[in-house]
Design an enzyme around this catalytic site. Structure first.
Site, PDB file in Angstrom:
ATOM      1  N   ASN A   1       0.822  -1.203   0.000  1.00 21.29           N
ATOM      2  CA  ASN A   1       0.000   0.000   0.000  1.00 21.29           C
ATOM      3  C   ASN A   1       0.857   1.255   0.000  1.00 21.29           C
ATOM      4  OD1 ASN A   1      -1.971   2.022   0.455  1.00 21.29           O
ATOM      5  ND2 ASN A   1      -3.275   0.584   1.537  1.00 21.29           N
ATOM      6  N   ASP A   2       1.323   1.679   1.156  1.00 22.66           N
ATOM      7  CA  ASP A   2       2.035   2.951   1.264  1.00 22.66           C
ATOM      8  C   ASP A   2       3.263   3.023   0.362  1.00 22.66           C
ATOM      9  OD1 ASP A   2       0.261   3.912   3.218  1.00 22.66           O
ATOM     10  OD2 ASP A   2       1.350   2.847   4.791  1.00 22.66           O
ATOM     11  N   VAL A   3       3.948   1.894   0.168  1.00 21.97           N
ATOM     12  CA  VAL A   3       5.203   1.909  -0.592  1.00 21.97           C
ATOM     13  C   VAL A   3       4.974   2.058  -2.091  1.00 21.97           C
ATOM     14  CG1 VAL A   3       6.415   0.571   1.160  1.00 21.97           C
ATOM     15  CG2 VAL A   3       5.275  -0.625  -0.731  1.00 21.97           C
TER      16      VAL A   3
END
Length: 466
Positions: A387-389
Site C-alpha cells: 500500500n504505502d510503498v
C-alpha cells in the site's frame, strides 16, 4: 583447564557471531549465516555454564527447558506473517532478562560496586526497562491489540522528556552514592513508563524503524550486562546487536526519507482529516475493478511483469500461489521480477523471507533502487497487498504525511493491477492515489484466493491456445 576453555569458547562465539552477521546480509548466504550464529550462541552458553560461579544447575536447567519449549513453540507455530510481532516480543524478553539481572546484581552488590560497574549497571537497567515496555507496545500495535495509529496527547513530548530526565538523574545519583533505597524503584518506574510513552505516539508506518531501534537498545542493554557480569560473550553479542540495530534504523529512516527525530516525535501515521487524501469521502471515488478472467488475459499478453509484494501477501500466505502465477507467465515467455521496497511488510527483509520460503529464485528479487527505472517499460505491475510503498502521493502531494518517502514507481507501468481486500488505507493512514488512476485495475479479495483464480484462468487460457 577451565580458565583456558572458557575464553576459547567465547572467542569462537564472537567470531561466529561476526561471520554469521556477515552471512545474513545476502539471501544466498543467509541460511549459513544463521547456522553460524546458532553455533556461536551454543558455544557462548556452554562457556557460561562451565564457569565456576555456577554451583547449582537445578533452576538453570528448569529455566532452559521452559525457555526452549516456549521458543520452539513460537518458532514452529507462529506464521511468517506474525514474524514482526514475534521479533518485538523477543526484544521484550531479552530486555526483561537484562533488567532483572541488573536489578538482582544491584541489590546484592550495591555497597561494593565500583563507579564504572555501577554506571554500566544503571545503563543496563534503564535501557532494559525502556526496551521491555517499548517492545510490548510495538507488539501490541503490530498484533492489533493497540491502535496502529499514533496515540498522542497535548504536552506528550514534555512528559517524555520529564520521565527520561528523572530516570537519568536517578541513575546518576545511584552511581555517585549507591544504596538500596527508593531511588532504584524510581529509576525502574520512570524508565518503564518512558518506554511506553516513547512508542505509543509512533504510527504503524514507522514500525520497521522502531523495531530495529528497539533491537539496538536491547543489544546495548545486553552489552552493559556483559560488563557488569564480566562476560565477554555478552559484551560482543550485545555490541554487535546494538550497532547493527542502530545502523539498520538509519537505513530504514533513509528508506522513508525521515530522520530519527521525525520517527520518534513526528507521530507518522496520524490521520490528517484536513486533507482530501485522508477523509472518508476518498473511498467513494470511482475505481476500476476486474475479475480473474480479464486479469489473466492481460497478464497472458504481457511480456514484462513486475510483481510488488506487501504485507497483505504475508497475511494471506499467498507467496506459493503467487510463484505459480509467475511460473506460468515465464513458461509463456514473459519476464517476471519481484520489486522489493526496503520497508515493505512490517520489518526489514519481511518480503525477502516470504519469497525465499516459496523458493523464488534470488535473481528474480530486485531492490527498489535497482528496479524503479524499469517500471516505465513494464507491461503490467502486479501489486499484491502493498500500500504505502506504492503511493504516488509520496511524490506529488506536499500535504501528504508520506510526502518525500521513496516509493516504488508502480504508476509508471502501462497497466497496474492491485490485489487488495478493500479500499482501506495503509499503515500511514492515507489513501493510495494509485487506486484511482485510469490504468489501475483493482482485484478485490484475499490475495491467496485471487492468486489461485489467476492460476486457474491462466492455465485455462493456455489450454485453449494448445
Amino acid at each position: 583447564m577451565r580458565d583456558i576453555v572458557v575464553p576459547l569458547l567465547y572467542l569462537a562465539s564472537g567470531t561466529l557471531f561476526i561471520l554469521g552477521l556477515r552471512g545474513i546480509t545476502h539471501p544466498r548466504s543467509a541460511r549459513r549465516g544463521l547456522l553460524l550464529t546458532v553455533v556461536g550462541m551454543a558455544a557462548a552458553v556452554v562457556g557460561t555454564l562451565i564457569q565456576q560461579e555456577i554451583v547449582d544447575f537445578r533452576w538453570i536447567l528448569l529455566a532452559a527447558v521452559v525457555g526452549s519449549v516456549i521458543g520452539g513453540a513460537m518458532a514452529k507455530y507462529m506464521p511468517m506473517r506474525a514474524m514482526p510481532e514475534r521479533i518485538a516480543l523477543s526484544h521484550a524478553f531479552g530486555a526483561l532478562a537484562a533488567g532483572l539481572v541488573g536489578t538482582a546484581e544491584y541489590y546484592e552488590h550495591a555497597a561494593s560496586l565500583s563507579t564504572f560497574i555501577a554506571a554500566a549497571l544503571m545503563c543496563e537497567v534503564l535501557l532494559g526497562c525502556v526496551t521491555f515496555t517499548g517492545s510490548l507496545m510495538a507488539f501490541g500495535k503490530l498484533k492489533g491489540i493497540l491502535p496502529g495509529r499514533p496515540t498522542v496527547f497535548p504536552g506528550q513530548q514534555l512528559v517524555n522528556l520529564a520521565l527520561f530526565t528523572v530516570a537519568v538523574l536517578a541513575a546518576l545519583w545511584l552511581v555517585i552514592t549507591p544504596s538500596t533505597d527508593a531511588r532504584f524503584p524510581v529509576l525502574i518506574a520512570a524508565s518503564a513508563l518512558f518506554g511506553i510513552l516513547l512508542v505509543v505516539p509512533i504510527g504503524g508506518a514507522d514500525m520497521p524503524t522502531v523495531i530495529s531501534l528497539l533491537n539496538s537498545y536491547a543489544g546495548l542493554s545486553g552489552a552493559a550486562m556483559g560488563l557488569v557480569l564480566e562476560n565477554n560473550a555478552l559484551i560482543i553479542a550485545g555490541a554487535l546487536d546494538g550497532a547493527s540495530g542502530f545502523l539498520l534504523s538509519i537505513m530504514m529512516s533513509r528508506a522513508m526519507n525521515r530522520s530519527f527525530r521525525n520517527v520518534l516525535f513526528g507521530a507518522f501515521g496520524q490521520v490528517d482529516t484536513t486533507t482530501p487524501a485522508t477523509t472518508g469521502d476518498a473511498q467513494d471515488r470511482p475505481v476500476r475493478s476486474a475479475g480473474p478472467d480479464e486479469a489473466a488475459m492481460l497478464l497472458q499478453a504481457a511480456r514484462d511483469v513486475i510483481i510488488v509484494p506487501g504485507y497483505g501477501l504475508a497475511v494471506a500466505q499467498a507467496q506459493h500461489r503467487l510463484k505459480e502465477v509467475a511460473e506460468i507467465l515465464e513458461r509463456g515467455g514473459a519476464r517476471v521480477r519481484y520489486a522489493i521496497h526496503p520497508v515493505a511488510g512490517r520489518m526489514p527483509g519481511h518480503m525477502n523471507v516470504l519469497l525465499a520460503e516459496a523458493d523464488v529464485p534470488y535473481d528474480r528479487i530486485v531492490d527498489m533502487d535497482d528496479i524503479n527505472g524499469d517500471f516505465a517499460q513494464a507491461d503490467v505491475a502486479l501489486v499484491v497487498g502493498a500500500n504505502d510503498v506504492t503511493n504516488p502521493a509520496a511524490r506529488t502531494r506536499e500535504d501528504s504525511p508520506i510526502y518525500g518517502m521513496p516509493v516504488l514507481d508502480v504508476a509508471s507501468a502501462r497497466t497496474v493491477m492491485v490485489v487488495k481486500r478493500g479500499m482501506s488505507a495503509g499503515f500511514a493512514g492515507v489513501d493510495n492515489e494509485l487506486y484511482y488512476l485510469d490504468k489501475t485495475l483493482m482485484l478485490f479479495g484475499d490475495a491467496k484466493d485471487v492468486a489461485s483464480n489467476l492460476v486457474r484462468e491462466l492455465e485455462s487460457v493456455n489450454a485453449q491456445r494448445v
